[in-house]
Enzyme design. Structure first.
Site, PDB file in Angstrom:
ATOM      1  N   ASN A  61     -36.974 -91.444 -17.583  1.00  0.00           N
ATOM      2  CA  ASN A  61     -37.838 -90.320 -17.194  1.00  0.00           C
ATOM      3  C   ASN A  61     -37.055 -89.286 -16.390  1.00  0.00           C
ATOM      4  O   ASN A  61     -36.223 -89.628 -15.549  1.00  0.00           O
ATOM      5  CB  ASN A  61     -39.104 -90.788 -16.467  1.00  0.00           C
ATOM      6  CG  ASN A  61     -38.858 -91.604 -15.213  1.00  0.00           C
ATOM      7  OD1 ASN A  61     -37.879 -92.316 -15.099  1.00  0.00           O
ATOM      8  ND2 ASN A  61     -39.769 -91.503 -14.263  1.00  0.00           N
ATOM      9  N   CYS A  72     -41.363 -88.114 -19.949  1.00  0.00           N
ATOM     10  CA  CYS A  72     -41.363 -89.578 -19.870  1.00  0.00           C
ATOM     11  C   CYS A  72     -40.137 -90.163 -20.572  1.00  0.00           C
ATOM     12  O   CYS A  72     -39.610 -89.576 -21.540  1.00  0.00           O
ATOM     13  CB  CYS A  72     -42.597 -90.141 -20.576  1.00  0.00           C
ATOM     14  SG  CYS A  72     -44.154 -89.754 -19.788  1.00  0.00           S
ATOM     15  N   GLU A  74     -39.953 -92.607 -22.629  1.00  0.00           N
ATOM     16  CA  GLU A  74     -40.163 -92.921 -24.049  1.00  0.00           C
ATOM     17  C   GLU A  74     -39.837 -91.716 -24.925  1.00  0.00           C
ATOM     18  O   GLU A  74     -39.195 -91.836 -25.973  1.00  0.00           O
ATOM     19  CB  GLU A  74     -41.624 -93.322 -24.302  1.00  0.00           C
ATOM     20  CG  GLU A  74     -42.052 -94.619 -23.644  1.00  0.00           C
ATOM     21  CD  GLU A  74     -42.587 -94.423 -22.226  1.00  0.00           C
ATOM     22  OE1 GLU A  74     -42.110 -93.518 -21.501  1.00  0.00           O
ATOM     23  OE2 GLU A  74     -43.482 -95.188 -21.849  1.00  0.00           O
ATOM     24  N   CYS A 109     -47.912 -93.477 -21.829  1.00  0.00           N
ATOM     25  CA  CYS A 109     -49.039 -92.547 -21.695  1.00  0.00           C
ATOM     26  C   CYS A 109     -49.504 -92.083 -23.081  1.00  0.00           C
ATOM     27  O   CYS A 109     -48.814 -92.292 -24.093  1.00  0.00           O
ATOM     28  CB  CYS A 109     -48.634 -91.355 -20.835  1.00  0.00           C
ATOM     29  SG  CYS A 109     -47.564 -90.181 -21.675  1.00  0.00           S
TER      30      CYS A 109
HETATM   31  N1  THU Z   1     -43.553 -92.218 -16.978  1.00  0.00           N
HETATM   32  C1  THU Z   1     -42.749 -92.569 -18.014  1.00  0.00           C
HETATM   33  O1  THU Z   1     -41.588 -92.168 -18.085  1.00  0.00           O
HETATM   34  N2  THU Z   1     -43.250 -93.379 -18.959  1.00  0.00           N
HETATM   35  C2  THU Z   1     -44.477 -93.977 -18.902  1.00  0.00           C
HETATM   36  O2  THU Z   1     -44.804 -94.770 -19.767  1.00  0.00           O
HETATM   37  C3  THU Z   1     -45.384 -93.675 -17.799  1.00  0.00           C
HETATM   38  C4  THU Z   1     -44.934 -92.618 -16.859  1.00  0.00           C
HETATM   39  C5  THU Z   1     -42.996 -91.387 -15.920  1.00  0.00           C
HETATM   40  C6  THU Z   1     -43.500 -89.997 -15.791  1.00  0.00           C
HETATM   41  C7  THU Z   1     -43.170 -89.697 -14.344  1.00  0.00           C
HETATM   42  O3  THU Z   1     -41.808 -89.326 -14.243  1.00  0.00           O
HETATM   43  C8  THU Z   1     -43.334 -91.035 -13.658  1.00  0.00           C
HETATM   44  O4  THU Z   1     -43.253 -92.018 -14.684  1.00  0.00           O
HETATM   45  C9  THU Z   1     -44.608 -91.199 -12.871  1.00  0.00           C
HETATM   46  O5  THU Z   1     -45.708 -90.918 -13.642  1.00  0.00           O
END
Ligand code: THU
Length: 155
Positions: A61, A72, A74, A109
Site C-alpha cells: 500500500n 491499496c 492489491e 476492499c
Molecule cells: N489497504 C490495503 O492496502 N489493502 C486492503 O485490503 C485494505 C486496506 C490499505 C489502504 C490504506 O493504505 C491502509 O490499508 C488503511 O486503510
C-alpha cells in the site's frame, strides 16, 4: 421472494496447512510489507501476484497526504503484474497485513475486489486469493464469484 447465495472457500488453521507453494507466497507477501508507505494509517499491507509461469510480482500500500490519492497493496501488485505479464496469466493473489509489528487479518476492499474481477475477465482464468484471518488462520478463495457475487458488470 427470499433468495440465498452460497459462497465457498477453504480455511487453514495455520501456515503449515497450506501447500508449499502457498506457504512460499505468504512469506513473500510478508516480505513485501517492507515496501508499504503507510505513515497515515500505520497499517501495512503487502500483496504478491503469482503468474502462471511461477513469477512473483510484489505490491504494497502506498499512501498520500491527500488520502484518496493512495492505493491499496492489491491494486499496486495487480496493476504492476498486468504491465509485466505479457503472454502469462495472473493466477494467484496473496495478501499480508501488519499493525503494531504484528501480522493481522485483512480482507480486500470493494474497489480491489472489482479489479480482481476484471483480472479474471482479462486473463480468462479464475483467480485464487489467499487472505490472513484472525489467530493465524488463512482463507483461500477460488474464483471471484465466491468473493463478490454482486459485482458491477458492464452492459
Ligand atoms: N489497504 C490495503 O492496502 N489493502 C486492503 O485490503 C485494505 C486496506 C490499505 C489502504 C490504506 O493504505 C491502509 O490499508 C488503511 O486503510
Amino acid at each position: 421472494m427470499k433468495r440465498n447465495i452460497t459462497i465457498e472457500y477453504e480455511e487453514f488453521n495455520d501456515i503449515q496447512m497450506l501447500s508449499n507453494e502457498d506457504q512460499k507466497l505468504v512469506l513473500a507477501a510478508r516480505q513485501t510489507l517492507l515496501y508499504s508507505y503507510s505513515p497515515y494509517s500505520n497499517f501495512r499491507v503487502g500483496a504478491v501476484v503469482l503468474l502462471d509461469d511461477g513469477t512473483i510480482i510484489q505490491g504494497a500500500n502506498q499512501e498520500n497526504v491527500s488520502y484518496p490519492s493512495g492505493l491499496c497493496a492489491e491494486r499496486v501488485a495487480l496493476f504492476t503484474a498486468c504491465c509485466d505479464a505479457k503472454q502469462r496469466k495472473v493466477a494467484k493473489l496473496v495478501i499480508a497485513a501488519e499493525k503494531n509489528e504484528q501480522y493481522v487479518e485483512v480482507c480486500p476492499c470493494g474497489s480491489c475486489l472489482q479489479v480482481m474481477i476484471d483480472t479474471e475477465k482479462r486473463y480468462k482464468k479464475e483467480l485464487e486469493v489467499i487472505i490472513p484471518l484472525p489467530q493465524g488462520r488463512f482463507a483461500k478463495i477460488k474464483g471471484m464469484k465466491n468473493f463478490l457475487p454482486f459485482a458491477f458488470k458492464s452492459f
